[in-house]
Design a protein around this motif. Structure first.
Motif, short mmCIF file in Angstrom:
data_model
loop_
_atom_site.label_atom_id
_atom_site.label_comp_id
_atom_site.label_asym_id
_atom_site.label_seq_id
_atom_site.Cartn_x
_atom_site.Cartn_y
_atom_site.Cartn_z
N ARG A 127 0.78 -1.49 -0.12
CA ARG A 127 0.05 -0.55 0.03
C ARG A 127 0.53 0.95 0.42
N GLY A 128 2.16 0.87 0.85
CA GLY A 128 2.81 2.45 0.67
C GLY A 128 2.47 3.30 1.93
N PHE A 129 3.17 4.42 1.39
CA PHE A 129 2.34 5.65 1.89
C PHE A 129 3.94 6.84 1.98
N ASP A 130 3.64 8.13 2.50
CA ASP A 130 4.11 9.31 2.31
C ASP A 130 5.46 9.38 2.92
N PRO A 131 6.54 9.37 2.89
CA PRO A 131 7.90 9.13 3.05
C PRO A 131 8.06 11.10 4.20
N GLY A 132 7.28 12.24 3.65
CA GLY A 132 7.00 12.94 4.22
C GLY A 132 6.20 13.53 5.52
N SER A 133 5.26 12.79 5.68
CA SER A 133 4.16 12.37 6.30
C SER A 133 4.73 12.03 7.82
N PRO A 134 4.41 12.92 8.97
CA PRO A 134 4.60 12.40 10.20
C PRO A 134 4.12 11.01 10.65
N ARG A 135 5.54 9.73 11.39
CA ARG A 135 4.10 8.69 11.53
C ARG A 135 5.18 7.95 12.47
N PRO A 136 4.35 7.36 13.21
CA PRO A 136 5.38 7.10 14.74
C PRO A 136 6.01 5.72 14.00
N ASP A 137 6.73 5.93 14.37
CA ASP A 137 8.05 5.13 13.79
C ASP A 137 9.05 4.11 14.56
N GLY A 138 8.94 4.54 16.06
CA GLY A 138 10.09 3.58 16.99
C GLY A 138 11.64 3.31 16.82
N TYR A 139 11.80 1.50 16.44
CA TYR A 139 13.50 1.67 16.43
C TYR A 139 13.35 1.40 14.73
N GLY A 140 12.02 1.71 13.59
CA GLY A 140 12.28 1.34 12.33
C GLY A 140 13.08 1.92 11.50
N LEU A 141 12.60 2.85 10.49
CA LEU A 141 13.15 3.29 9.59
C LEU A 141 14.38 4.55 10.32
N SER A 142 14.09 5.17 11.51
CA SER A 142 15.23 5.44 11.70
C SER A 142 16.66 4.80 12.69
N GLY A 143 15.79 3.49 12.76
CA GLY A 143 16.71 2.68 13.30
C GLY A 143 17.36 2.50 12.39
N MET A 144 17.08 2.17 10.98
CA MET A 144 17.85 1.23 10.30
C MET A 144 18.97 2.91 9.13
N ARG A 145 18.02 3.66 9.31
CA ARG A 145 18.20 4.67 8.87
C ARG A 145 20.12 5.20 10.11
N HIS A 146 19.81 4.93 11.32
CA HIS A 146 20.87 4.46 12.51
C HIS A 146 21.94 4.29 12.27
N ARG A 147 21.69 2.95 11.88
CA ARG A 147 22.61 1.49 11.60
C ARG A 147 23.15 2.04 10.45
N ALA A 148 23.10 2.23 9.57
CA ALA A 148 23.78 2.92 7.62
C ALA A 148 24.78 4.19 8.54
N GLU A 149 24.12 5.38 8.77
CA GLU A 149 24.77 5.88 9.47
C GLU A 149 26.38 5.96 10.07
N ARG A 150 25.81 5.12 10.80
CA ARG A 150 27.18 4.83 11.76
C ARG A 150 28.65 4.09 11.28
N LEU A 151 28.44 3.70 10.02
CA LEU A 151 28.95 2.98 9.09
C LEU A 151 29.54 3.72 7.84
N ALA A 152 29.18 5.28 7.52
CA ALA A 152 29.33 6.30 7.25
C ALA A 152 28.15 5.81 5.44
N GLY A 153 27.38 5.38 5.80
CA GLY A 153 26.87 5.03 4.88
C GLY A 153 25.16 5.71 4.57
#
Length: 415
Positions: A362-388
């Motif tokens: 169904r997809g979603f709007d990435p720009g809209s506020p949404r409860p995330d927990g450790y979902g997308l932000s957790g994945m992004r933090h893992r990537a940025e931790r390794l300069a990704g």
């Protein structure tokens, strides 16, 4: 350091660095030389009493002159260049008269060299040394004119060598003392810097310990979310399915049991900061296929796994990060996407490795506020931790694609 008056020369500046005793000796030197001259004069002279009294009166005048023009001004340290020049002129005049009367006062004439060394500018110092040398080498022999007339070949070289030796030696000593003072100041600055660095080092260690504790807490939080939370979600889903589908009850219960065992092993590994179990027995592509296959079996969503490029062992942190992001991304597909199909592509490039996870849900709007927990932000933090980087592309009704790009640091580069 206190500012010195302009009449003080390099010699006094540098001897000031020696401490109080050398300065006291230098101030006492004229009196010592005058006293020695008087003692030798009194013990050896056979001149009439009137001559003796006149000589002693001159010696007393010399003592007063040194006190008034040298000792006392040093204590009160007046400015100007005239006084030391005047003091030297008086010392040389009195010493010359005393030496003409009694040769032992040659000792007092030596004081002129020390007075001359304090004169500035330098040409005044050289002139004072030369005049003192001329007098000390000629007064006892009848004066400069007579000595120069009788033995110029000896008198002039002696004066020149004596002047150059005393002046050059003094300047060299001053330079060495100046360099020594600079080295001492440099050492003091270095010690101060080392003390400051030690304090900064202690502060950095404390901050590193605090950061390490925080990082460890975040790591455990991510691991718990990526393993235990997802596993419990899968177990609950299988148990609910077993209740609602009696015919498939055994299969659902077996799947829930397998998930519980897998979760227990992952929890132990997370606490001890170990690599995911899937990477211990297989390379990253095979480990991702295994994760995707087990997920597909539980979610009843077909998934296509593709690997491109030359497969090679990567740094353990890189491989573990890609595996954990894959697990989280597939869990999100199961929980939110209601997808009919999913795809996973692992691409090895020369200096990068890319992971793409996509679905047709169904997809979603990435720009809209949404409860995330450790979902997308957790994945992004893992990537940025390794300069990704992690990029999410989605739109309502158009599915979702997650792309992770990390440096392709190989296992060999880590050693």
């Amino acid at each position: 350091m206190r500012e010195r008056p302009s009449w003080v020369g390099v010699s006094e500046d540098t001897t000031a660095n020696w401490g109080p005793w050398p300065n006291r000796v230098e101030q006492a030197f004229p009196y010592l030389m005058l006293a020695l001259g008087v003692l030798i004069h009194l013990s050896s002279s056979e001149q009439p009493a009137a001559h003796q009294r006149g000589t002693l009166a001159l010696a007393g005048a010399a003592l007063c002159w040194v006190a008034l023009t040298d000792t006392l001004p040093r204590r009160f340290r007046p400015a100007g260049r005239l006084l030391p020049l005047l003091s030297l002129a008086g010392v040389l005049a009195l010493a010359a008269v005393l030496m003409a009367r009694e040769v032992p006062y040659l000792l007092f004439m030596i004081v002129g060299f020390f007075h001359a060394l304090r004169l500035r500018p330098l040409w005044a110092m050289w002139a004072g040394l030369a005049v003192t040398s001329v007098l000390i080498n000629s007064v006892a022999a009848g004066g400069p004119e007579e000595t120069l007339w009788n033995s110029p070949e000896l008198f002039l070289p002696v004066v020149a060598v004596q002047t150059l030796a005393i002046g050059g030696g003094s300047l060299m000593a001053d330079k060495l003392l100046e360099q020594s003072a600079k080295r001492r100041e440099a050492l003091e600055r270095l010690e101060a810097a080392m003390t400051e660095n030690a304090g900064l080092h202690r502060q950095l260690l404390a901050q590193a310990r605090e950061a390490g504790v925080l990082d460890e807490r975040q790591r455990l939080s991510r691991e718990i979310h990526d393993t235990l939370a997802q596993g419990f979600t899968g177990i609950i889903t299988q148990l609910e399915a077993a209740r609602s589908e009696p015919a498939e009850q055994e299969r659902h219960l077996a799947t829930a049991t397998a998930l519980a065992r897998e979760n227990l092993a992952e929890a132990r590994r997370a606490v001890h900061a170990l690599r995911p179990e899937a990477l211990d027995t297989a390379q990253l592509p095979e480990a991702l296929r295994g994760v995707a296959g087990r997920w597909s079996g539980r979610a009843r969503v077909p998934i296509e796994v593709t690997t491109t490029g030359t497969v090679r062992p990567l740094h353990p942190e890189v491989e573990a990060t890609l595996l954990r992001i894959t697990q989280e991304a597939l869990t999100n597909v199961d929980k939110h996407a209601a997808a009919g199909r999913a795809g996973l592509t692992l691409s090895y490039m020369e200096d990068q490795v890319t992971l793409d996870v996509r679905d047709d849900g169904r997809g979603f709007d990435p720009g809209s506020p949404r409860p995330d927990g450790y979902g997308l932000s957790g994945m992004r933090h893992r990537a940025e931790r390794l300069a990704g980087t992690l990029v999410v592309e989605s739109e309502p009704g158009g599915g979702t694609a997650i792309s992770v790009n990390l440096p392709a640091i190989t296992a060999a580069e880590d050693r």
